[in-house]
Design an enzyme around this catalytic site. Sequence first.
Site, mmCIF file in Angstrom:
data_model
loop_
_atom_site.group_PDB
_atom_site.id
_atom_site.type_symbol
_atom_site.label_atom_id
_atom_site.label_comp_id
_atom_site.label_asym_id
_atom_site.label_seq_id
_atom_site.Cartn_x
_atom_site.Cartn_y
_atom_site.Cartn_z
ATOM 1 N N HIS A 137 -36.658 -19.435 -15.422
ATOM 2 C CA HIS A 137 -38.042 -19.901 -15.566
ATOM 3 C C HIS A 137 -38.371 -20.372 -16.978
ATOM 4 C CE1 HIS A 137 -39.437 -18.794 -11.557
ATOM 5 N NE2 HIS A 137 -38.526 -17.846 -11.644
ATOM 6 N N SER A 188 -40.374 -13.735 -13.497
ATOM 7 C CA SER A 188 -40.894 -14.701 -12.530
ATOM 8 C C SER A 188 -42.222 -14.282 -11.900
ATOM 9 C CB SER A 188 -39.852 -14.945 -11.441
ATOM 10 O OG SER A 188 -39.465 -13.729 -10.842
ATOM 11 N N LYS A 229 -35.713 -25.015 -10.432
ATOM 12 C CA LYS A 229 -37.128 -24.791 -10.761
ATOM 13 C C LYS A 229 -37.675 -26.026 -11.500
ATOM 14 C CE LYS A 229 -36.706 -20.101 -9.895
ATOM 15 N NZ LYS A 229 -36.643 -20.156 -8.447
#
Length: 269
Positions: free
Chosen positions: A85, A57, A116
Amino acid sequence: MIFSDQLNHASIIDGCRLSRAKIIAYPHNDVDALEDLIKEHRGNYRRALVVTDGVFSMDGDIAPLPQLAEVAKRHNCILMVDDAHGEGVLGRGGRGIVDHFGLHGIVDIEVGTLSKAFGVVGGVVAGSKRLVEWLRQRGRPFLFSSAMTVPDVAACLAALDLLEESTELVDRLWENARYFKAEMQALGFDTGQSETPITPVMLGEAPLAQTFSRRLFEEGVFATAIGYPTVPRGAARIRVMPSAAHTKEDLDFALQAFAKVGRELGVIG
Ligand SMILES: Cc1ncc(COP(=O)(O)O)c(C=O)c1O
């Protein structure tokens, strides 16, 4: 026992601690070093797990999952990836890192988040039926916390529908990311080792990163500074995350602000 990448996300570190297993951190993305550590310690334990972020990240680099899978298999270790991610970003239509590397059925456990790319809250664990059933019955943080709300679940399903309908959003995300990163590099910024839309702008010392972020905000751009202990000392940065929702005008606006503040603070010439 658990072999955990040195740069794994805090939630993985806490999960490892909760398990009360013996934890050995291996150097970041270093498969040979991992294998050496496995050879040294694996024999002392009945079960072993290798766990890694899919996309890291803070740097935006990608775990060498095919090589990790080979090592894990060779030494009879379970392999787990946290693809927070990578989901909605990597793979066909954003199916994530397992799809990106074609490792379906090879990675034992994938953990992900809906907070996300999906833009909602909540998370997922994918694995064998047996594992999922076991977690449903025995996963204490899951069992003893509130369920997701109905509107959140509906929003997650709607986000999935959008991703299944077309690759347009994921394609635009990558277009935006490539454009932004290339322009930042042309301006003279160091964007680190990122292989994904996560774009770290490396600044060095934390006070500089904080001043840079504050000045960007004054120029109309919200991009937060990240310093120690989230990243190592001397590796402070501003982390930029272009999205599919940004227009070219938005990105140009941000680039102009970065250029102005970068020159003002002596980061670029
Ligand atoms: C790799 C990784 N795993 C898990 C999380 C936590 O996700 P959530 O906020 O959905 O709990 C994050 C969020 O920063 C993350 O980067």
